[in-house]
Motif scaffolding. Structure first.
Motif, mmCIF file in Angstrom:
data_model
loop_
_atom_site.group_PDB
_atom_site.id
_atom_site.type_symbol
_atom_site.label_atom_id
_atom_site.label_comp_id
_atom_site.label_asym_id
_atom_site.label_seq_id
_atom_site.Cartn_x
_atom_site.Cartn_y
_atom_site.Cartn_z
ATOM 1 N N ILE A 224 0.840 -1.197 0.000
ATOM 2 C CA ILE A 224 0.000 0.000 0.000
ATOM 3 C C ILE A 224 0.876 1.250 0.000
ATOM 4 C CG2 ILE A 224 -1.700 1.305 1.326
ATOM 5 C CD1 ILE A 224 -2.902 -1.085 -0.008
ATOM 6 N N LEU A 225 1.942 1.235 0.827
ATOM 7 C CA LEU A 225 2.859 2.370 0.843
ATOM 8 C C LEU A 225 3.548 2.528 -0.506
ATOM 9 C CD1 LEU A 225 4.486 1.840 4.374
ATOM 10 C CD2 LEU A 225 2.645 3.409 3.736
ATOM 11 N N ALA A 226 3.908 1.402 -1.129
ATOM 12 C CA ALA A 226 4.548 1.472 -2.444
ATOM 13 C C ALA A 226 3.593 2.031 -3.486
ATOM 14 C CB ALA A 226 5.034 0.083 -2.853
ATOM 15 N N SER A 227 2.338 1.647 -3.407
ATOM 16 C CA SER A 227 1.351 2.163 -4.361
ATOM 17 C C SER A 227 1.149 3.657 -4.189
ATOM 18 C CB SER A 227 0.025 1.416 -4.170
ATOM 19 O OG SER A 227 -0.959 1.904 -5.038
ATOM 20 N N ARG A 228 1.111 4.125 -2.948
ATOM 21 C CA ARG A 228 0.972 5.570 -2.721
ATOM 22 C C ARG A 228 2.212 6.319 -3.212
ATOM 23 N NH1 ARG A 228 -3.372 6.731 0.557
ATOM 24 N NH2 ARG A 228 -4.129 5.069 1.939
ATOM 25 N N SER A 229 3.396 5.726 -2.995
ATOM 26 C CA SER A 229 4.629 6.406 -3.423
ATOM 27 C C SER A 229 4.725 6.521 -4.940
ATOM 28 C CB SER A 229 5.849 5.654 -2.879
ATOM 29 O OG SER A 229 5.947 4.371 -3.459
ATOM 30 N N ARG A 230 4.071 5.620 -5.664
ATOM 31 C CA ARG A 230 4.076 5.703 -7.126
ATOM 32 C C ARG A 230 3.045 6.694 -7.653
ATOM 33 N NH1 ARG A 230 4.672 -0.052 -6.656
ATOM 34 N NH2 ARG A 230 2.420 -0.288 -6.994
ATOM 35 N N GLY A 231 2.315 7.318 -6.753
ATOM 36 C CA GLY A 231 1.352 8.326 -7.162
ATOM 37 C C GLY A 231 -0.003 7.785 -7.552
ATOM 38 N N ALA A 232 -0.340 6.566 -7.119
ATOM 39 C CA ALA A 232 -1.646 6.001 -7.454
ATOM 40 C C ALA A 232 -2.753 6.798 -6.775
ATOM 41 C CB ALA A 232 -1.708 4.537 -7.020
ATOM 42 N N GLU A 234 -6.267 7.642 -4.807
ATOM 43 C CA GLU A 234 -6.808 7.065 -3.584
ATOM 44 C C GLU A 234 -7.793 5.937 -3.897
ATOM 45 O OE1 GLU A 234 -6.926 6.788 0.585
ATOM 46 O OE2 GLU A 234 -5.581 7.813 -0.809
ATOM 47 N N TRP A 235 -8.569 6.077 -4.968
ATOM 48 C CA TRP A 235 -9.485 5.031 -5.382
ATOM 49 C C TRP A 235 -8.728 3.736 -5.696
ATOM 50 C CZ3 TRP A 235 -14.514 3.680 -5.830
ATOM 51 C CH2 TRP A 235 -14.831 2.659 -6.715
ATOM 52 N N THR A 236 -7.625 3.852 -6.425
ATOM 53 C CA THR A 236 -6.836 2.677 -6.786
ATOM 54 C C THR A 236 -6.237 2.030 -5.545
ATOM 55 O OG1 THR A 236 -6.301 3.646 -8.933
ATOM 56 C CG2 THR A 236 -4.894 1.862 -8.161
ATOM 57 N N VAL A 237 -5.732 2.842 -4.633
ATOM 58 C CA VAL A 237 -5.105 2.308 -3.426
ATOM 59 C C VAL A 237 -6.119 1.568 -2.558
ATOM 60 C CG1 VAL A 237 -3.969 2.936 -1.268
ATOM 61 C CG2 VAL A 237 -3.276 4.033 -3.406
ATOM 62 N N VAL A 238 -7.277 2.220 -2.342
ATOM 63 C CA VAL A 238 -8.251 1.665 -1.397
ATOM 64 C C VAL A 238 -9.007 0.481 -2.002
ATOM 65 C CG1 VAL A 238 -10.352 2.154 -0.090
ATOM 66 C CG2 VAL A 238 -8.502 3.833 -0.157
ATOM 67 N N VAL A 239 -9.493 0.637 -3.219
ATOM 68 C CA VAL A 239 -10.372 -0.375 -3.807
ATOM 69 C C VAL A 239 -9.583 -1.483 -4.504
ATOM 70 C CG1 VAL A 239 -12.222 -0.786 -5.466
ATOM 71 C CG2 VAL A 239 -12.243 1.283 -4.053
ATOM 72 N N VAL A 240 -8.668 -1.094 -5.392
ATOM 73 C CA VAL A 240 -7.971 -2.098 -6.202
ATOM 74 C C VAL A 240 -6.984 -2.900 -5.368
ATOM 75 C CG1 VAL A 240 -6.462 -2.448 -8.184
ATOM 76 C CG2 VAL A 240 -8.276 -0.724 -8.275
ATOM 77 N N HIS A 241 -6.203 -2.221 -4.523
ATOM 78 C CA HIS A 241 -5.158 -2.911 -3.767
ATOM 79 C C HIS A 241 -5.641 -3.363 -2.381
ATOM 80 C CE1 HIS A 241 -2.253 -2.017 -6.846
ATOM 81 N NE2 HIS A 241 -2.509 -0.717 -6.765
ATOM 82 N N ALA A 242 -6.130 -2.427 -1.568
ATOM 83 C CA ALA A 242 -6.475 -2.773 -0.183
ATOM 84 C C ALA A 242 -7.707 -3.670 -0.110
ATOM 85 C CB ALA A 242 -6.693 -1.496 0.627
ATOM 86 N N LEU A 243 -8.790 -3.267 -0.749
ATOM 87 C CA LEU A 243 -10.033 -4.036 -0.630
ATOM 88 C C LEU A 243 -9.894 -5.419 -1.252
ATOM 89 C CD1 LEU A 243 -12.951 -4.154 0.264
ATOM 90 C CD2 LEU A 243 -13.620 -3.070 -1.887
ATOM 91 N N ARG A 244 -9.165 -5.523 -2.362
ATOM 92 C CA ARG A 244 -9.004 -6.839 -2.982
ATOM 93 C C ARG A 244 -8.246 -7.788 -2.067
ATOM 94 N NH1 ARG A 244 -6.360 -8.271 -8.930
ATOM 95 N NH2 ARG A 244 -6.647 -10.526 -8.767
#
Length: 325
Positions: A224-232, A234-244
């Motif tokens: 999740i931290l890596a996804s945020r650092s790449r500039g993803a 918030e929708w992508t971070v929360v739904v695509v990565h975290a929720l999945r």
């Protein structure tokens, strides 16, 4: 995947057989005589009662009744209703549509809103710590989970049907029939609102709490931290990565509760006079209508087995890392 499904189905056969036998024995040893209840207060002679027992096969030893019942179930014959005087399969099919409409609406409502509220609470807690939003959702969830379904149904009738007069309280359609077109759909929907909400609240709060807990476990993970650092976004971070990655326990709870929603609809259908299988089960218990009770309990058991199988399949589709044994 096909071999996995086949193994699970083969494992389900002895399980369902055990369920049928245990249900039959539990109901057979329940106090009360269905023939006496069927005759009622009419002063029937003993010869007539014995004739009725022979017609329904209740004069045979218990083990013979059990073997006959197992043979009929294997052929798809669930017997004849004592109280309704018609085949059990036809009786259940008449009520199945109303129950599926109520339970699927309640489960879909609870699943969608439960996941949404759980994600909102977890995101709020992960960003700012336990705050107002997270505390409010947890407080409402705890209160909603502790309210009995049947008591909530009576409160809803008292407030929205009697005091305010906004919604109907009994049945699934007007006595004179629904109007044609969209107006009839709205009328029917108004009858569905209260029982569906009363049935869904407990599961909505449970799914909310499970979703929040599962999301909090992954919100601070490295990916999740890596996804945020790449500039993803918030929708992508929360739904695509975290929720999945948090979906497995949530899906387990939803799948596990399918059978409980179906069985729990009995009290809700009784409170709201909803003409479904749950109300039929409630009526059959009071009338000692054994064939109907056994068929409904078997249907609930089959539903639980199928729901668990579908849940396992979805788990593997979402997370290929799950062991394939």
């Amino acid at each position: 995947m096909s071999s996995f499904i086949l193994r699970r189905l083969l494992h389900a056969i002895p399980l369902l057989l055990a369920v049928v036998v245990l249900n039959f024995l539990l109901i057979a040893f329940t106090p009360g005589d269905p023939i006496t209840l069927l005759v009622g207060d009419f002063p029937a002679p003993p010869e007539y009662l014995e004739q009725m027992r022979r017609e329904f096969g209740l004069d045979q030893p218990l083990w013979i009744q059990l073997l006959r019942y197992l043979g009929k179930v294997a052929q798809g014959d669930f017997g004849y209703s004592f109280a309704n005087q018609q085949p059990v399969a036809a009786l259940i099919l008449e009520r199945l549509g109303a129950t599926l409409e109520l339970t699927m609406t309640a489960l879909a409502f609870a699943s969608v809103l439960g996941i949404v509220f759980g994600v909102i609470a977890a995101r709020s807690a992960a960003r700012t710590g336990p705050g107002l939003v997270d505390s409010a959702i947890q407080g409402v969830s705890s209160a909603g989970y502790s309210i009995p379904d049947f008591w909530l149904g009576q409160l809803l009738i008292l407030v929205f049907a009697i005091w305010l007069g906004w919604l109907p309280s009994q049945g699934n359609n007007p006595v004179r029939g629904t109007a044609p077109g969209f107006e009839g759909f709205v009328q029917h929907l108004s009858y569905l609102v209260l029982p569906a909400f009363a049935l869904s609240l407990r599961y909505l709060t449970l799914i909310t709490r499970i979703t929040r807990a599962a999301m909090l476990e992954v919100m601070n993970a490295d990916f999740i931290l890596a996804s945020r650092s790449r500039g993803a976004s918030e929708w992508t971070v929360v739904v695509v990565h975290a929720l999945r990655n948090a979906a497995a326990p949530v899906l387990t709870v939803i799948g596990y509760n399918v059978g409980f929603v179906l069985a729990g609809s009995a009290l809700i259908e009784a409170v709201f006079a909803w003409p479904g299988i749950g109300r039929l089960l409630y009526e059959s218990i009071s009338k000692r209508d054994y064939p109907v009770m056994l068929a409904i309990l078997l249907m609930v058991s089959v539903t639980v087995v199928i729901a668990n199988l579908v849940t396992d399949i979805i788990h593997r589709l979402i997370d290929p890392r799950i062991e394939r044994a």
